[in-house]
Scaffold this motif. Structure first.
Motif, PDB file in Angstrom:
ATOM      1  N   ALA B 143      18.672 -18.043  12.379  1.00  0.00           N
ATOM      2  CA  ALA B 143      19.830 -17.185  12.106  1.00  0.00           C
ATOM      3  C   ALA B 143      19.541 -16.427  10.819  1.00  0.00           C
ATOM      4  CB  ALA B 143      21.094 -18.023  11.949  1.00  0.00           C
ATOM      5  N   LEU B 144      19.848 -15.133  10.813  1.00  0.00           N
ATOM      6  CA  LEU B 144      19.635 -14.323   9.603  1.00  0.00           C
ATOM      7  C   LEU B 144      20.956 -13.654   9.219  1.00  0.00           C
ATOM      8  CD1 LEU B 144      17.717 -12.913   7.490  1.00  0.00           C
ATOM      9  CD2 LEU B 144      17.466 -11.074   9.188  1.00  0.00           C
ATOM     10  N   MET B 145      21.249 -13.684   7.922  1.00  0.00           N
ATOM     11  CA  MET B 145      22.413 -12.987   7.396  1.00  0.00           C
ATOM     12  C   MET B 145      21.992 -11.544   7.089  1.00  0.00           C
ATOM     13  SD  MET B 145      24.190 -15.745   7.467  1.00  0.00           S
ATOM     14  CE  MET B 145      22.995 -16.552   8.591  1.00  0.00           C
ATOM     15  N   VAL B 146      22.750 -10.572   7.567  1.00  0.00           N
ATOM     16  CA  VAL B 146      22.512  -9.169   7.207  1.00  0.00           C
ATOM     17  C   VAL B 146      23.825  -8.611   6.667  1.00  0.00           C
ATOM     18  CG1 VAL B 146      20.645  -8.827   8.872  1.00  0.00           C
ATOM     19  CG2 VAL B 146      23.017  -8.349   9.547  1.00  0.00           C
ATOM     20  N   GLY B 147      23.765  -7.452   6.023  1.00  0.00           N
ATOM     21  CA  GLY B 147      24.989  -6.980   5.390  1.00  0.00           C
ATOM     22  C   GLY B 147      25.137  -5.481   5.374  1.00  0.00           C
ATOM     23  N   THR B 148      26.331  -5.048   4.949  1.00  0.00           N
ATOM     24  CA  THR B 148      26.585  -3.626   4.764  1.00  0.00           C
ATOM     25  C   THR B 148      26.216  -3.195   3.345  1.00  0.00           C
ATOM     26  OG1 THR B 148      28.871  -4.161   4.205  1.00  0.00           O
ATOM     27  CG2 THR B 148      28.432  -3.502   6.490  1.00  0.00           C
ATOM     28  N   ILE B 218      18.607 -18.248   7.427  1.00  0.00           N
ATOM     29  CA  ILE B 218      17.858 -17.453   6.455  1.00  0.00           C
ATOM     30  C   ILE B 218      18.792 -16.549   5.660  1.00  0.00           C
ATOM     31  CG2 ILE B 218      15.940 -15.828   6.162  1.00  0.00           C
ATOM     32  CD1 ILE B 218      15.043 -16.787   9.063  1.00  0.00           C
ATOM     33  N   GLU B 219      18.698 -16.682   4.337  1.00  0.00           N
ATOM     34  CA  GLU B 219      19.443 -15.818   3.420  1.00  0.00           C
ATOM     35  C   GLU B 219      18.954 -14.376   3.598  1.00  0.00           C
ATOM     36  OE1 GLU B 219      18.414 -16.678  -0.615  1.00  0.00           O
ATOM     37  OE2 GLU B 219      19.816 -15.212  -1.442  1.00  0.00           O
ATOM     38  N   GLY B 220      19.857 -13.427   3.721  1.00  0.00           N
ATOM     39  CA  GLY B 220      19.456 -12.025   3.818  1.00  0.00           C
ATOM     40  C   GLY B 220      19.282 -11.387   2.457  1.00  0.00           C
ATOM     41  N   GLN B 221      18.762 -10.158   2.471  1.00  0.00           N
ATOM     42  CA  GLN B 221      18.601  -9.383   1.234  1.00  0.00           C
ATOM     43  C   GLN B 221      18.922  -7.921   1.511  1.00  0.00           C
ATOM     44  OE1 GLN B 221      17.985 -10.427  -1.850  1.00  0.00           O
ATOM     45  NE2 GLN B 221      17.773 -12.571  -1.216  1.00  0.00           N
ATOM     46  N   GLY B 222      19.589  -7.284   0.558  1.00  0.00           N
ATOM     47  CA  GLY B 222      19.811  -5.844   0.626  1.00  0.00           C
ATOM     48  C   GLY B 222      20.647  -5.436   1.822  1.00  0.00           C
ATOM     49  N   ALA B 223      20.380  -4.242   2.319  1.00  0.00           N
ATOM     50  CA  ALA B 223      21.080  -3.704   3.485  1.00  0.00           C
ATOM     51  C   ALA B 223      20.256  -2.557   4.046  1.00  0.00           C
ATOM     52  CB  ALA B 223      22.474  -3.204   3.111  1.00  0.00           C
ATOM     53  N   LEU B 224      20.345  -2.376   5.354  1.00  0.00           N
ATOM     54  CA  LEU B 224      19.579  -1.333   6.031  1.00  0.00           C
ATOM     55  C   LEU B 224      20.018   0.064   5.584  1.00  0.00           C
ATOM     56  CD1 LEU B 224      17.377  -1.463   8.218  1.00  0.00           C
ATOM     57  CD2 LEU B 224      19.178  -1.457   9.937  1.00  0.00           C
ATOM     58  N   LEU B 236      12.263  -8.089   6.229  1.00  0.00           N
ATOM     59  CA  LEU B 236      12.797  -9.450   6.391  1.00  0.00           C
ATOM     60  C   LEU B 236      13.366  -9.633   7.792  1.00  0.00           C
ATOM     61  CD1 LEU B 236      13.629 -12.217   5.215  1.00  0.00           C
ATOM     62  CD2 LEU B 236      15.666 -11.109   4.265  1.00  0.00           C
ATOM     63  N   LEU B 237      14.049  -8.607   8.298  1.00  0.00           N
ATOM     64  CA  LEU B 237      14.628  -8.668   9.647  1.00  0.00           C
ATOM     65  C   LEU B 237      13.515  -8.816  10.693  1.00  0.00           C
ATOM     66  CD1 LEU B 237      17.101  -8.319  11.526  1.00  0.00           C
ATOM     67  CD2 LEU B 237      16.793  -5.850  11.351  1.00  0.00           C
ATOM     68  N   HIS B 238      12.493  -7.985  10.614  1.00  0.00           N
ATOM     69  CA  HIS B 238      11.399  -8.071  11.588  1.00  0.00           C
ATOM     70  C   HIS B 238      10.689  -9.420  11.521  1.00  0.00           C
ATOM     71  CE1 HIS B 238      10.667  -3.493  12.486  1.00  0.00           C
ATOM     72  NE2 HIS B 238      11.645  -3.998  13.183  1.00  0.00           N
ATOM     73  N   GLY B 239      10.374  -9.874  10.315  1.00  0.00           N
ATOM     74  CA  GLY B 239       9.607 -11.112  10.178  1.00  0.00           C
ATOM     75  C   GLY B 239      10.413 -12.357  10.509  1.00  0.00           C
ATOM     76  N   SER B 240      11.728 -12.286  10.322  1.00  0.00           N
ATOM     77  CA  SER B 240      12.567 -13.466  10.583  1.00  0.00           C
ATOM     78  C   SER B 240      12.747 -13.716  12.072  1.00  0.00           C
ATOM     79  CB  SER B 240      13.942 -13.304   9.927  1.00  0.00           C
ATOM     80  OG  SER B 240      13.822 -13.271   8.527  1.00  0.00           O
ATOM     81  N   GLN B 241      12.641 -12.669  12.906  1.00  0.00           N
ATOM     82  CA  GLN B 241      12.815 -12.793  14.360  1.00  0.00           C
ATOM     83  C   GLN B 241      14.093 -13.559  14.706  1.00  0.00           C
ATOM     84  OE1 GLN B 241       9.214 -14.710  15.747  1.00  0.00           O
ATOM     85  NE2 GLN B 241       7.939 -12.917  15.280  1.00  0.00           N
ATOM     86  N   PRO B 242      15.226 -13.173  14.140  1.00  0.00           N
ATOM     87  CA  PRO B 242      16.426 -13.982  14.337  1.00  0.00           C
ATOM     88  C   PRO B 242      16.911 -13.980  15.781  1.00  0.00           C
ATOM     89  CG  PRO B 242      16.982 -11.903  13.291  1.00  0.00           C
ATOM     90  CD  PRO B 242      15.468 -11.997  13.293  1.00  0.00           C
TER      91      PRO B 242
END
Lengths: 344, 344
Positions: B143-148, B218-224, B236-242
């Motif tokens: 699981a990956l955290m993503v944000g705005t 997985i702790e996310g970082q930044g934002a797209l 991070l999104l690509h490598g995490s393969q959530p």
């Protein structure tokens, strides 16, 4: 910034695949007058059409640096190269490397360079500390090359576009973002070597405020769809704030190089994916052309591929090494004029 | 990996804004038993509710390290801090820093640490060389955290989710990607400090192959959408393969922190933007919840914001520090079961 002594002896090691010799081919094609010769380790090594010279022969003909023209996957320095590199240092040449590993981490090279007063250039590594990106819109115009994959013509497209713009009297500067581009132009930033937090900041630094009618033509890196390098691509896209995007594509490639499980997107899907990210930092960003690498096609097939790409996207399509680049320059300038009128 | 001696004396310098004290607040909230006290330079400095102690008092109470709990913009070390840091070294404490600048680049600190046998931890800097990402699908669940935006609850969401999953008997591991997370958990990778070419490779390293029913959270970082940090986010999104994505959002924030010209996307636009990138390396990726940081809202307003986010997206919405996280765990496991059935 690095200042490299030329001409070069271009080192091809035992590379048989042109994909691994991007650096050598780029320097040959765009800085031919700076290339004294080539150094190949085996008879089956790729021949890029330069005189075969030993380091001593090259030095005798005036060469100043051995340039490592091949890029092993992963960027490490094969142990088998050390003997040749030591021979080059002894013959009086500096060494120019675009590899991830720094030359001075090999004690024998560091010792010989220090003893002989030679320079070890690690073009991929920047000693400059970059700022965090500000996102502030800069003055001047920018074009950025983006692609459906790595290694399909982004650097060549930027170089050819710069050349064509200058030929039309436009004030244009090629901005290198990779080691080969830096070796060709003599300056730039190896954007994939920057610490991740500073990718966009480095891209902002690379193309600073400029006169309103000046164009920076920025070499792209990676691809937004690439499982290893997309982060570099997106940071470069945001920091470059391009007014004009050129999509680079290889019409015969179906999967990502070295990543066969990753199919390439169509050119339409690529445009759809890139545009919103570009418009995040420059709402006026738009695609102005499709650059096709048709090197694997004969002239008829190349023209058909170009017509097809143009018809599908409504944009000028071209192969920068074959035909059609003038239409892209026209499209870029037309966009600039439209934007200028819109601003009135 | 870094091994840090605890407990901590948490250094707040003169920070008055909680946004600048993420590290201090994170360590207090998630590693409270490891915090001996706080050190504030002025009366108006943020009080995070720990005993006020000098370095000597903290050492006398068993503290082992001074932890720099504030993050100045740009990551540099203010010259005014050096006296306090020297005092801490003299008192017997190690120093733990998440800043970009390395502590040992300040000669006085390097000299004192060497003389006194203290350790200077630069948590943001990894000495590990990471591989280029392979894009190969790994075993286990992620699981990956993503944000705005940055700084709106990705780390807290991951920590709370890990805690909730473990409470249900699920084998889950929190994976830290930033300095505070590393300080809390004792291991991880400061993903924004990795060389750009290796972002996705570092993310692959962080969550290796695991048992089929194991979850890395997985702790996310930044934002797209972030003009400075999107490259880190995408790598991070690509490598995490959530398998599971949780969108983190602050319902009262309208523009990007420190970048007022950059409006935040809606949660719908964020989901639309993230999903195709996630599915590039894991076609089964899907959103399983919306984590709202409702710290600025009273309970009624918070519940309304959560209901609204849930209704708009059809996903469980929650505030990990207030209510509702169990529904997200259910959604994640339901997805896993569906995937398991689909594979039969």
């Amino acid at each position: 910034m690095t200042n490299i002594a030329k001409p070069y002896l271009v080192f091809l090691a035992d590379a048989e695949n042109p994909t691994l010799a991007k650096t050598a081919l780029g320097v040959r094609d765009w800085a031919r007058k700076d290339c004294a010769g080539q150094l190949r380790l085996t008879p089956s090594t790729l021949d890029i059409g330069l005189p075969d010279l030993t380091p001593s022969e090259a030095a005798a003909r005036g060469a100043r640096s051995l340039l490592i023209g091949v890029a092993p996957v992963g960027g490490q320095l094969p142990a088998a190269w050390q003997g040749v590199l030591l021979e080059a240092l002894e013959a009086g040449l500096d060494i120019v490397s675009g590899l991830h590993v720094r030359l001075e981490t090999f004690p024998a090279l560091a010792e010989a360079a220090a003893r002989l007063g030679r320079t070890l250039h690690n073009v991929r590594h920047s000693k400059i500390a970059f700022p965090i990106a500000t996102g502030r819109k800069r003055t001047g115009r920018r074009a950025l090359m983006v692609g459906t994959d790595c290694a399909l013509g982004k650097k060549y497209t930027a170089l050819a576009l710069t050349q064509a713009m200058r030929a039309q009297g436009i004030d244009a500067t090629f901005r290198a973002t990779g080691q080969t581009g830096i070796m060709i132009s003599g300056s730039g930033i190896a954007i994939d070597a920057v610490v991740a937090d500073f990718i966009a900041g480095a891209a902002e630094t690379l193309s600073p405020d400029a006169a309103p009618d000046h164009w920076d033509v920025i070499e792209g890196q990676g691809a937004l769809f690439h499982p290893a390098y997309a982060g570099v691509t997106l940071g470069l896209l945001h920091g470059s704030q391009p007014d004009a995007l050129v999509l680079c594509h290889d019409p015969v490639r179906t999967v990502t190089s070295f990543f066969p499980d990753y199919p390439l997107p169509t050119i339409e899907a690529a445009i759809t994916a890139y545009l919103p990210h570009a418009q995040r930092t420059n709402p006026a960003a738009r695609f102005v052309g499709i650059s096709l690498n048709t090197s694997a096609l004969d002239e008829d097939a190349a023209r058909r591929a170009i017509e097809n790409a143009g018809a599908r996207t409504g944009l000028p399509a071209f192969d920068p090494l074959r035909f059609g680049i003038a239409a892209v320059v026209d499209e870029m300038l037309a966009g600039t004029l439209e934007a200028a009128f819109a601003a009135v």
